[in-house]
Design a protein around this motif. Sequence first.
Motif, PDB file in Angstrom:
ATOM      1  N   GLN A 217       0.752  -1.261   0.124  1.00  0.00           N
ATOM      2  CA  GLN A 217      -0.060   0.018  -0.089  1.00  0.00           C
ATOM      3  C   GLN A 217       0.725   1.320  -0.077  1.00  0.00           C
ATOM      4  OE1 GLN A 217      -3.471   0.398  -0.220  1.00  0.00           O
ATOM      5  NE2 GLN A 217      -3.327  -1.693  -0.807  1.00  0.00           N
ATOM      6  N   GLU A 218       0.467   2.064  -0.896  1.00  0.00           N
ATOM      7  CA  GLU A 218       1.228   3.256  -1.070  1.00  0.00           C
ATOM      8  C   GLU A 218       0.708   4.447  -1.194  1.00  0.00           C
ATOM      9  OE1 GLU A 218       4.315   4.735  -4.875  1.00  0.00           O
ATOM     10  OE2 GLU A 218       4.655   2.758  -3.963  1.00  0.00           O
ATOM     11  N   VAL A 219       0.985   5.598  -0.595  1.00  0.00           N
ATOM     12  CA  VAL A 219       0.687   7.234  -0.761  1.00  0.00           C
ATOM     13  C   VAL A 219       1.888   7.680  -1.238  1.00  0.00           C
ATOM     14  CG1 VAL A 219      -0.127   9.136   0.530  1.00  0.00           C
ATOM     15  CG2 VAL A 219      -1.173   6.891   1.072  1.00  0.00           C
ATOM     16  N   SER A 220       1.214   8.563  -2.335  1.00  0.00           N
ATOM     17  CA  SER A 220       2.418   9.530  -2.820  1.00  0.00           C
ATOM     18  C   SER A 220       1.723  11.104  -2.935  1.00  0.00           C
ATOM     19  CB  SER A 220       2.330   9.232  -4.579  1.00  0.00           C
ATOM     20  OG  SER A 220       3.285  10.157  -5.149  1.00  0.00           O
ATOM     21  N   LEU A 221       2.746  11.734  -2.032  1.00  0.00           N
ATOM     22  CA  LEU A 221       2.282  13.277  -1.576  1.00  0.00           C
ATOM     23  C   LEU A 221       2.788  14.080  -2.833  1.00  0.00           C
ATOM     24  CD1 LEU A 221       3.142  12.798   2.229  1.00  0.00           C
ATOM     25  CD2 LEU A 221       0.742  12.509   1.094  1.00  0.00           C
ATOM     26  N   LEU A 222       1.816  14.853  -3.317  1.00  0.00           N
ATOM     27  CA  LEU A 222       2.252  15.516  -4.458  1.00  0.00           C
ATOM     28  C   LEU A 222       2.241  17.199  -3.570  1.00  0.00           C
ATOM     29  CD1 LEU A 222       0.112  14.049  -7.206  1.00  0.00           C
ATOM     30  CD2 LEU A 222       2.463  13.482  -6.639  1.00  0.00           C
ATOM     31  N   LEU A 223       3.348  17.741  -3.514  1.00  0.00           N
ATOM     32  CA  LEU A 223       3.457  18.895  -2.939  1.00  0.00           C
ATOM     33  C   LEU A 223       3.488  20.158  -3.968  1.00  0.00           C
ATOM     34  CD1 LEU A 223       3.577  20.923  -0.475  1.00  0.00           C
ATOM     35  CD2 LEU A 223       6.063  20.159  -0.328  1.00  0.00           C
ATOM     36  N   ASN A 224       2.791  20.905  -4.127  1.00  0.00           N
ATOM     37  CA  ASN A 224       2.820  22.059  -5.157  1.00  0.00           C
ATOM     38  C   ASN A 224       3.012  23.444  -4.729  1.00  0.00           C
ATOM     39  OD1 ASN A 224       2.605  23.542  -7.485  1.00  0.00           O
ATOM     40  ND2 ASN A 224       0.449  23.560  -7.340  1.00  0.00           N
ATOM     41  N   LEU A 225       4.245  24.075  -4.826  1.00  0.00           N
ATOM     42  CA  LEU A 225       4.618  25.366  -4.206  1.00  0.00           C
ATOM     43  C   LEU A 225       4.513  26.645  -5.248  1.00  0.00           C
ATOM     44  CD1 LEU A 225       7.321  23.861  -1.901  1.00  0.00           C
ATOM     45  CD2 LEU A 225       5.039  24.697  -1.449  1.00  0.00           C
ATOM     46  N   GLU A 226       4.092  26.157  -6.620  1.00  0.00           N
ATOM     47  CA  GLU A 226       4.111  27.342  -7.629  1.00  0.00           C
ATOM     48  C   GLU A 226       3.205  28.484  -6.973  1.00  0.00           C
ATOM     49  OE1 GLU A 226       2.166  26.610 -11.306  1.00  0.00           O
ATOM     50  OE2 GLU A 226       1.394  24.654 -10.472  1.00  0.00           O
ATOM     51  N   THR A 227       3.376  29.525  -7.725  1.00  0.00           N
ATOM     52  CA  THR A 227       2.585  30.631  -7.333  1.00  0.00           C
ATOM     53  C   THR A 227       1.707  31.063  -8.492  1.00  0.00           C
ATOM     54  OG1 THR A 227       4.487  31.792  -6.365  1.00  0.00           O
ATOM     55  CG2 THR A 227       2.670  33.171  -6.972  1.00  0.00           C
ATOM     56  N   GLU A 228       0.399  31.051  -8.211  1.00  0.00           N
ATOM     57  CA  GLU A 228      -0.672  31.372  -9.420  1.00  0.00           C
ATOM     58  C   GLU A 228      -0.782  32.745  -9.595  1.00  0.00           C
ATOM     59  OE1 GLU A 228      -5.252  30.076  -9.970  1.00  0.00           O
ATOM     60  OE2 GLU A 228      -4.166  29.330  -8.165  1.00  0.00           O
ATOM     61  N   SER A 229      -0.731  33.626  -8.785  1.00  0.00           N
ATOM     62  CA  SER A 229      -0.900  35.059  -8.877  1.00  0.00           C
ATOM     63  C   SER A 229       0.362  35.953  -8.583  1.00  0.00           C
ATOM     64  CB  SER A 229      -2.024  35.662  -7.997  1.00  0.00           C
ATOM     65  OG  SER A 229      -1.746  35.353  -6.760  1.00  0.00           O
ATOM     66  N   MET A 230       0.271  37.251  -8.546  1.00  0.00           N
ATOM     67  CA  MET A 230       1.358  38.196  -8.382  1.00  0.00           C
ATOM     68  C   MET A 230       1.627  37.855  -6.809  1.00  0.00           C
ATOM     69  SD  MET A 230       2.421  39.579 -10.807  1.00  0.00           S
ATOM     70  CE  MET A 230       3.321  40.874 -10.423  1.00  0.00           C
ATOM     71  N   LEU A 231       0.663  37.477  -5.842  1.00  0.00           N
ATOM     72  CA  LEU A 231       1.026  37.419  -4.437  1.00  0.00           C
ATOM     73  C   LEU A 231       1.552  36.122  -4.211  1.00  0.00           C
ATOM     74  CD1 LEU A 231      -2.457  38.796  -3.179  1.00  0.00           C
ATOM     75  CD2 LEU A 231      -0.332  40.058  -3.499  1.00  0.00           C
ATOM     76  N   GLU A 232       2.391  35.949  -3.270  1.00  0.00           N
ATOM     77  CA  GLU A 232       3.448  34.947  -2.941  1.00  0.00           C
ATOM     78  C   GLU A 232       2.497  33.871  -2.032  1.00  0.00           C
ATOM     79  OE1 GLU A 232       5.947  33.462  -4.206  1.00  0.00           O
ATOM     80  OE2 GLU A 232       6.446  35.198  -5.588  1.00  0.00           O
ATOM     81  N   TYR A 233       1.796  34.400  -0.972  1.00  0.00           N
ATOM     82  CA  TYR A 233       1.123  33.774   0.062  1.00  0.00           C
ATOM     83  C   TYR A 233       2.344  32.632   0.611  1.00  0.00           C
ATOM     84  CZ  TYR A 233      -3.085  35.514  -1.773  1.00  0.00           C
ATOM     85  OH  TYR A 233      -3.981  36.405  -2.434  1.00  0.00           O
ATOM     86  N   GLU A 234       3.253  33.092   1.148  1.00  0.00           N
ATOM     87  CA  GLU A 234       4.390  32.422   1.712  1.00  0.00           C
ATOM     88  C   GLU A 234       3.774  31.339   2.842  1.00  0.00           C
ATOM     89  OE1 GLU A 234       8.672  32.501   3.700  1.00  0.00           O
ATOM     90  OE2 GLU A 234       8.254  34.050   2.196  1.00  0.00           O
ATOM     91  N   GLU A 235       2.910  32.017   3.800  1.00  0.00           N
ATOM     92  CA  GLU A 235       2.506  31.099   4.775  1.00  0.00           C
ATOM     93  C   GLU A 235       1.628  30.096   4.348  1.00  0.00           C
ATOM     94  OE1 GLU A 235       2.386  29.777   8.195  1.00  0.00           O
ATOM     95  OE2 GLU A 235       3.806  31.494   7.865  1.00  0.00           O
ATOM     96  N   LEU A 236       1.078  30.134   3.340  1.00  0.00           N
ATOM     97  CA  LEU A 236       0.100  28.916   2.812  1.00  0.00           C
ATOM     98  C   LEU A 236       0.989  27.928   2.378  1.00  0.00           C
ATOM     99  CD1 LEU A 236      -2.830  30.863   0.954  1.00  0.00           C
ATOM    100  CD2 LEU A 236      -2.882  29.487   2.830  1.00  0.00           C
ATOM    101  N   LYS A 237       2.139  28.367   1.665  1.00  0.00           N
ATOM    102  CA  LYS A 237       3.115  27.249   1.281  1.00  0.00           C
ATOM    103  C   LYS A 237       3.620  26.674   2.545  1.00  0.00           C
ATOM    104  CE  LYS A 237       4.167  30.026  -3.137  1.00  0.00           C
ATOM    105  NZ  LYS A 237       5.281  30.471  -3.687  1.00  0.00           N
ATOM    106  N   GLU A 238       4.098  27.467   3.615  1.00  0.00           N
ATOM    107  CA  GLU A 238       4.777  26.802   4.697  1.00  0.00           C
ATOM    108  C   GLU A 238       3.726  25.903   5.200  1.00  0.00           C
ATOM    109  OE1 GLU A 238       7.565  26.887   5.789  1.00  0.00           O
ATOM    110  OE2 GLU A 238       8.601  28.429   4.614  1.00  0.00           O
TER     111      GLU A 238
END
Length: 375
Positions: A217-238
């Motif tokens: 049984q396997e889980v693959s965690l896909l972590l996306n840290l790209e920025t969609e807009s001009m705002l970075e939202y660093e705390e959401l990435k953290e």
Amino acid sequence: MIILLFTGLCAGVLYLLQGWLYEYFWGKNLNADVMFTEHAITEGEIGQIQETIVNAKLLPLPMIRVKFEIDRSLQFEEEGNISISDKCYKNDIFSIMLYQKITRTIPFRGTKRGYYSIEQINLVSTDLFMTATLVGIKSVHTNLFVYPKGVDTKQLLIPYRKVMGTLLTRRYAYEDPFEFRGIRDYQPFDRMQDVNWKASAKTGEWKVNMHDYTTRQEVSLLLNLETESMLEYEELKEESIRIVNSLAEWFLLQGISVGLVSNGRDIETKKELYMVSGSGGNHINMIREQLARLDLSQECREYGEIIAEQINSQRKDTLYILISTSQREKLQKEFNKLCEKSKGSMWILPLYSNMEERLVDCPLAESYRWEMEYG
């Protein structure tokens, strides 16, 4: 008069002699080192730096400064001898006699996930009369991992139980209760039927049995840290990184293999994060180290491309969990394709309370809104 002249001449000779001795010998058999006493701490915890000065010669050093710089995210508990700008600059003063060793321990708090290094220390000393400035540089190499902290357990339980429900449905037919693997401490997500009552009564703490399974049984965690807009939202990435950290730990405790793929880049190698699935205590430490090394200042590749690559190497027994604040149209469509072959895969969506959820092109994914208060 002659005695005064002679005394003055002797004083001058002694002054010049000690100046010459300090200029050429102050750094001889002088060892200075700065090191982190821990390999790793968790975000918010206290760590320590140890300064060591060894003067293995007959020449005392009435004053020696040990100066080094460090990332300002490591905040010293004592405010003295510190200046802060782009980095934190530590400046400690010692007086060390002949054949003496001095050790000083400096506590600090790791306020932010990361991978931190100290590469060199500057030494500044003087002669007996403190009229000369003697400068030296020493290379050091000491590193510290600051692991991401865990997320709110209550909020994590909802997506965790949904994923575990899917995994358990897939593997109930293959579970072998006679393949005993060991006993561990009870966790909030454990089932009551797994409790080992004898071990719990003996230790006075809740214990649960661990079993092996006849299928992987396997889980693959896909972590996306790209920025969609001009705002970075660093705390959401953290927060996304913290979610990955906590999920990986919980799944691994259940004996489920965990893999990790992210478009975040390593702070030193600049490479994207790709970890094949694994299990055990060493694997969670490897995951934490890789998460600590992610550098959010580097540009990320569009994650839809990475998911397209995952489809080409997809395994039938892998369940995918995407953790992404970005909701790009291409990302939704590619993840939906992944979900076609892996029913029950989930999208965890970290958002601020005032942000809109727009998952209209990914109907096959189980979605969970992970809400944070802005600021």
